[in-house]
Scaffold this active site. Structure first.
Site, PDB file in Angstrom:
ATOM      1  N   TYR A 109       0.828  -1.216   0.000  1.00  0.00           N
ATOM      2  CA  TYR A 109       0.000   0.000   0.000  1.00  0.00           C
ATOM      3  C   TYR A 109       0.860   1.262   0.000  1.00  0.00           C
ATOM      4  CZ  TYR A 109      -4.409  -2.397   0.083  1.00  0.00           C
ATOM      5  OH  TYR A 109      -5.490  -3.165  -0.300  1.00  0.00           O
ATOM      6  N   ARG A 151       1.921   1.832  -3.489  1.00  0.00           N
ATOM      7  CA  ARG A 151       0.819   2.340  -4.325  1.00  0.00           C
ATOM      8  C   ARG A 151       0.497   3.800  -3.980  1.00  0.00           C
ATOM      9  NH1 ARG A 151      -3.928  -1.644  -3.583  1.00  0.00           N
ATOM     10  NH2 ARG A 151      -5.014  -0.164  -4.931  1.00  0.00           N
ATOM     11  N   ASP A 184      -8.037   5.420  -5.188  1.00  0.00           N
ATOM     12  CA  ASP A 184      -7.264   6.650  -5.411  1.00  0.00           C
ATOM     13  C   ASP A 184      -8.233   7.828  -5.223  1.00  0.00           C
ATOM     14  OD1 ASP A 184      -8.578   7.473  -7.897  1.00  0.00           O
ATOM     15  OD2 ASP A 184      -7.504   5.846  -8.884  1.00  0.00           O
ATOM     16  N   HIS A 227     -15.174   1.262  -2.197  1.00  0.00           N
ATOM     17  CA  HIS A 227     -14.106   0.441  -1.620  1.00  0.00           C
ATOM     18  C   HIS A 227     -13.142   1.242  -0.751  1.00  0.00           C
ATOM     19  CE1 HIS A 227     -14.850  -2.707  -5.030  1.00  0.00           C
ATOM     20  NE2 HIS A 227     -15.789  -2.706  -4.112  1.00  0.00           N
ATOM     21  N   CYS A 241      -2.341   3.087  15.277  1.00  0.00           N
ATOM     22  CA  CYS A 241      -3.568   3.831  15.596  1.00  0.00           C
ATOM     23  C   CYS A 241      -3.201   4.920  16.615  1.00  0.00           C
ATOM     24  CB  CYS A 241      -4.611   2.880  16.193  1.00  0.00           C
ATOM     25  SG  CYS A 241      -6.062   3.735  16.855  1.00  0.00           S
ATOM     26  N   GLY A 289     -14.840   1.438 -17.276  1.00  0.00           N
ATOM     27  CA  GLY A 289     -13.503   1.003 -16.871  1.00  0.00           C
ATOM     28  C   GLY A 289     -13.476   0.035 -15.709  1.00  0.00           C
ATOM     29  N   THR A 290     -14.478  -0.835 -15.651  1.00  0.00           N
ATOM     30  CA  THR A 290     -14.451  -1.882 -14.615  1.00  0.00           C
ATOM     31  C   THR A 290     -14.619  -3.248 -15.263  1.00  0.00           C
ATOM     32  OG1 THR A 290     -15.549  -2.819 -12.661  1.00  0.00           O
ATOM     33  CG2 THR A 290     -16.915  -1.432 -14.093  1.00  0.00           C
TER      34      THR A 290
HETATM   35  C1  BJW Z   1     -10.192   0.560 -19.423  1.00  0.00           C
HETATM   36  C2  BJW Z   1      -9.101   1.368 -19.630  1.00  0.00           C
HETATM   37  C3  BJW Z   1      -9.369   2.592 -20.217  1.00  0.00           C
HETATM   38  C4  BJW Z   1      -8.344  -0.368 -18.722  1.00  0.00           C
HETATM   39  N1  BJW Z   1     -10.622   2.893 -20.545  1.00  0.00           N
HETATM   40  N2  BJW Z   1     -11.433   0.877 -19.769  1.00  0.00           N
HETATM   41  C5  BJW Z   1     -21.367 -12.569  -5.531  1.00  0.00           C
HETATM   42  C6  BJW Z   1     -20.880 -13.465  -6.449  1.00  0.00           C
HETATM   43  C7  BJW Z   1     -19.539 -13.879  -6.408  1.00  0.00           C
HETATM   44  C8  BJW Z   1     -18.669 -13.387  -5.435  1.00  0.00           C
HETATM   45  C9  BJW Z   1     -19.165 -12.502  -4.518  1.00  0.00           C
HETATM   46  C10 BJW Z   1     -20.478 -12.092  -4.581  1.00  0.00           C
HETATM   47  N3  BJW Z   1     -20.682 -11.185  -3.574  1.00  0.00           N
HETATM   48  C11 BJW Z   1     -19.521 -11.016  -2.915  1.00  0.00           C
HETATM   49  C12 BJW Z   1     -18.582 -11.808  -3.457  1.00  0.00           C
HETATM   50  C13 BJW Z   1     -17.159 -11.923  -2.987  1.00  0.00           C
HETATM   51  C14 BJW Z   1     -16.277 -10.807  -3.473  1.00  0.00           C
HETATM   52  C15 BJW Z   1     -16.208 -10.867  -4.982  1.00  0.00           C
HETATM   53  O1  BJW Z   1     -16.895 -10.191  -5.704  1.00  0.00           O
HETATM   54  N4  BJW Z   1     -15.287 -11.653  -5.493  1.00  0.00           N
HETATM   55  C16 BJW Z   1     -15.080 -11.737  -6.917  1.00  0.00           C
HETATM   56  C17 BJW Z   1     -13.614 -11.461  -7.196  1.00  0.00           C
HETATM   57  C18 BJW Z   1     -15.574 -13.055  -7.397  1.00  0.00           C
HETATM   58  N5  BJW Z   1     -16.771  -9.510  -3.032  1.00  0.00           N
HETATM   59  C19 BJW Z   1     -16.454  -9.041  -1.842  1.00  0.00           C
HETATM   60  O2  BJW Z   1     -15.775  -9.678  -1.056  1.00  0.00           O
HETATM   61  C20 BJW Z   1     -16.992  -7.684  -1.462  1.00  0.00           C
HETATM   62  N6  BJW Z   1     -17.638  -7.776  -0.205  1.00  0.00           N
HETATM   63  C21 BJW Z   1     -18.877  -8.272  -0.045  1.00  0.00           C
HETATM   64  O3  BJW Z   1     -19.606  -8.500  -0.974  1.00  0.00           O
HETATM   65  O4  BJW Z   1     -19.234  -8.501   1.272  1.00  0.00           O
HETATM   66  C22 BJW Z   1     -20.264  -9.445   1.527  1.00  0.00           C
HETATM   67  C23 BJW Z   1     -19.792 -10.849   1.090  1.00  0.00           C
HETATM   68  C24 BJW Z   1     -18.488 -11.257   1.341  1.00  0.00           C
HETATM   69  C25 BJW Z   1     -18.051 -12.533   0.930  1.00  0.00           C
HETATM   70  C26 BJW Z   1     -18.942 -13.397   0.262  1.00  0.00           C
HETATM   71  C27 BJW Z   1     -20.248 -12.963   0.008  1.00  0.00           C
HETATM   72  C28 BJW Z   1     -20.669 -11.676   0.438  1.00  0.00           C
HETATM   73  C29 BJW Z   1     -15.839  -6.693  -1.298  1.00  0.00           C
HETATM   74  C30 BJW Z   1     -15.104  -6.426  -2.553  1.00  0.00           C
HETATM   75  C31 BJW Z   1     -13.903  -5.532  -2.275  1.00  0.00           C
HETATM   76  C32 BJW Z   1     -12.966  -5.419  -3.466  1.00  0.00           C
HETATM   77  N7  BJW Z   1     -11.699  -4.936  -3.019  1.00  0.00           N
HETATM   78  C33 BJW Z   1     -10.703  -4.570  -4.024  1.00  0.00           C
HETATM   79  C34 BJW Z   1      -9.436  -4.068  -3.301  1.00  0.00           C
HETATM   80  C35 BJW Z   1      -9.680  -2.666  -2.735  1.00  0.00           C
HETATM   81  C36 BJW Z   1      -8.496  -2.154  -2.011  1.00  0.00           C
HETATM   82  C37 BJW Z   1      -7.311  -1.870  -2.894  1.00  0.00           C
HETATM   83  O5  BJW Z   1      -7.381  -1.109  -3.886  1.00  0.00           O
HETATM   84  O6  BJW Z   1      -6.243  -2.413  -2.601  1.00  0.00           O
HETATM   85  O7  BJW Z   1     -11.232  -3.545  -4.878  1.00  0.00           O
HETATM   86  S1  BJW Z   1     -10.321  -5.908  -5.147  1.00  0.00           S
HETATM   87  C38 BJW Z   1     -10.166  -4.877  -6.576  1.00  0.00           C
HETATM   88  O8  BJW Z   1     -11.208  -5.198  -7.523  1.00  0.00           O
HETATM   89  C39 BJW Z   1     -10.449  -3.446  -6.089  1.00  0.00           C
HETATM   90  C40 BJW Z   1     -11.290  -2.913  -7.205  1.00  0.00           C
HETATM   91  O9  BJW Z   1     -12.033  -1.802  -6.763  1.00  0.00           O
HETATM   92  C41 BJW Z   1     -12.118  -4.092  -7.585  1.00  0.00           C
HETATM   93  C42 BJW Z   1     -12.728  -4.004  -8.968  1.00  0.00           C
HETATM   94  O10 BJW Z   1     -11.732  -3.921  -9.938  1.00  0.00           O
HETATM   95  P1  BJW Z   1     -11.953  -2.994 -11.215  1.00  0.00           P
HETATM   96  O11 BJW Z   1     -12.054  -1.586 -10.807  1.00  0.00           O
HETATM   97  O12 BJW Z   1     -13.052  -3.534 -12.021  1.00  0.00           O
HETATM   98  O13 BJW Z   1     -10.534  -3.138 -11.955  1.00  0.00           O
HETATM   99  P2  BJW Z   1     -10.022  -4.320 -12.923  1.00  0.00           P
HETATM  100  O14 BJW Z   1      -8.555  -4.229 -12.954  1.00  0.00           O
HETATM  101  O15 BJW Z   1     -10.609  -5.618 -12.564  1.00  0.00           O
HETATM  102  O16 BJW Z   1     -10.625  -3.928 -14.339  1.00  0.00           O
HETATM  103  C43 BJW Z   1     -10.190  -2.775 -15.027  1.00  0.00           C
HETATM  104  C44 BJW Z   1     -11.001  -2.687 -16.301  1.00  0.00           C
HETATM  105  O17 BJW Z   1     -10.709  -1.471 -16.935  1.00  0.00           O
HETATM  106  C45 BJW Z   1     -10.705  -3.806 -17.317  1.00  0.00           C
HETATM  107  O18 BJW Z   1     -11.937  -4.372 -17.738  1.00  0.00           O
HETATM  108  C46 BJW Z   1     -10.024  -3.090 -18.482  1.00  0.00           C
HETATM  109  O19 BJW Z   1     -10.363  -3.608 -19.751  1.00  0.00           O
HETATM  110  C47 BJW Z   1     -10.579  -1.702 -18.327  1.00  0.00           C
HETATM  111  N8  BJW Z   1      -9.693  -0.640 -18.799  1.00  0.00           N
HETATM  112  N9  BJW Z   1      -7.952   0.675 -19.165  1.00  0.00           N
HETATM  113  C48 BJW Z   1     -11.624   1.979 -20.310  1.00  0.00           C
HETATM  114  N10 BJW Z   1      -8.343   3.426 -20.483  1.00  0.00           N
END
Ligand code: BJW
Length: 257
Positions: free
Chosen positions: A67, A70, A115, A130, A163, A202-203
């Site tokens: 972190y 980053r 960010d 997040h 803390c 962009g997700t």
């Molecule tokens: C461009 C571009 C340009 C590039 N122009 N485009 C239901 C079903 C299945 C699983 C679950 C569910 N509910 C919950 C879950 C579990 C889990 C989950 O979803 N897991 C999946 C991975 C399967 N979710 C959670 O745990 C969440 N909590 C929750 O739901 O609590 C209750 C619960 C828990 C457990 C079980 C069930 C219920 C919390 C999620 C927290 C995510 N945390 C992170 C880290 C944050 C801290 C940090 O930054 O260090 O958040 S993980 C990471 O992924 C980060 C992001 O915000 C997040 C999403 O990523 P994002 O933004 O989509 O980025 P990328 O890299 O994946 O994609 C980038 C995209 O941009 C790409 O598509 C490129 O093509 C595109 N791109 N350049 C346009 N110029």
């Protein structure tokens, strides 16, 4: 492509409520690495080693080093044209971009990004689903340290930080995989799915609950659109999928309004 941009511009012009969900791709042109994909953070690190409560419990110093790195990288980045357009649409300051129809359009911006580039661009009505990489909270959950506090020191030294209330280890106030989103933020995000146009930008549409919002918006009758460099699981579900870079597509749409 031109037709798709015009279609979206027309929908935005006719909307009263526009909700925009953003992900890491919006900050990519600013130099912030995405998570998945070719140069994504998860290419070099396993999420389970760095972005889960278990990982932090195992090795808080290792997680903090990641972190801290980053934070340094993000501190050197600036908002790009995608942030600027979104900020202007939300009613924030960017004299270079004309807001769609000032006063009548209500815009909500939901970001998964930790960010602060949306804020630095001046975005209003922003839900940070997040959390923020610039905020810390108490890992020991002491009463005073449960509420996140801002710490924007760069570089962060003496890892892990402590803390200020109880002296135990502090954590980044971000939402790790497996953790619940703060209830207020999730409620606000779900409420914002009641809109006329829901735009996801962009997700990768892989991480829930954020990835489910576009489907909720559709159920509310919203026109749904996606802007992404590539196909995602949302592409087939939305009314309009535009493949391209957010920092180019959003300004092009803004010029059509
Ligand atoms: C461009 C571009 C340009 C590039 N122009 N485009 C239901 C079903 C299945 C699983 C679950 C569910 N509910 C919950 C879950 C579990 C889990 C989950 O979803 N897991 C999946 C991975 C399967 N979710 C959670 O745990 C969440 N909590 C929750 O739901 O609590 C209750 C619960 C828990 C457990 C079980 C069930 C219920 C919390 C999620 C927290 C995510 N945390 C992170 C880290 C944050 C801290 C940090 O930054 O260090 O958040 S993980 C990471 O992924 C980060 C992001 O915000 C997040 C999403 O990523 P994002 O933004 O989509 O980025 P990328 O890299 O994946 O994609 C980038 C995209 O941009 C790409 O598509 C490129 O093509 C595109 N791109 N350049 C346009 N110029």
């Amino acid at each position: 492509m031109t037709d798709a941009l015009s279609t979206l511009a027309t929908r935005i012009t006719g909307a009263r409520r526009l909700t925009i969900l953003t992900g890491a791709g919006v900050s990519a042109a600013s130099g912030v690495p995405t998570f998945r994909g070719q140069d994504g953070l998860w290419r070099h690190h396993r999420p389970e080693d760095l972005a889960t409560p278990d990982a932090f419990a195992r090795d808080p110093r290792l997680v903090w080093e990641w972190y801290a790195w980053r934070r340094e990288l993000i501190a050197a980045c600036r908002p790009n044209a995608a942030h600027d357009v979104i900020a202007a649409w939300s009613g924030g300051a960017d004299p270079g971009v004309r807001p769609p129809h000032t006063g009548r359009l209500k815009v909500a911006v939901l970001t998964q990004n930790v960010d602060d580039l949306h804020l630095r661009a001046g975005t209003r009505n922003l839900v940070r689903m997040h959390g923020s990489i610039w905020e810390l909270s108490c890992w020991g959950r002491c009463a005073a340290g449960a509420a996140p506090w801002r710490d924007d020191r760069v570089p962060l030294t003496d890892l892990p930080p402590k803390c200020p209330h109880c002296g135990r280890i502090a954590r980044p106030a971000v939402v790790w995989v497996g953790e619940s989103l703060p209830a207020g933020d999730l409620d606000a995000a779900v409420r914002a799915t009641a809109c006329d146009v829901f735009l996801t930008v962009g997700t990768s549409a892989l991480v829930y609950p954020a990835a489910g919002l576009v489907h909720e918006a559709r159920q509310h009758g919203a026109f749904t659109a996606e802007i992404n460099l590539e196909e995602t699981p949302a592409s087939a579900a939305v009314d309009l999928a535009i493949h391209g870079a957010a920092e180019q597509i959003l300004p092009a749409i803004a010029r059509l309004l």
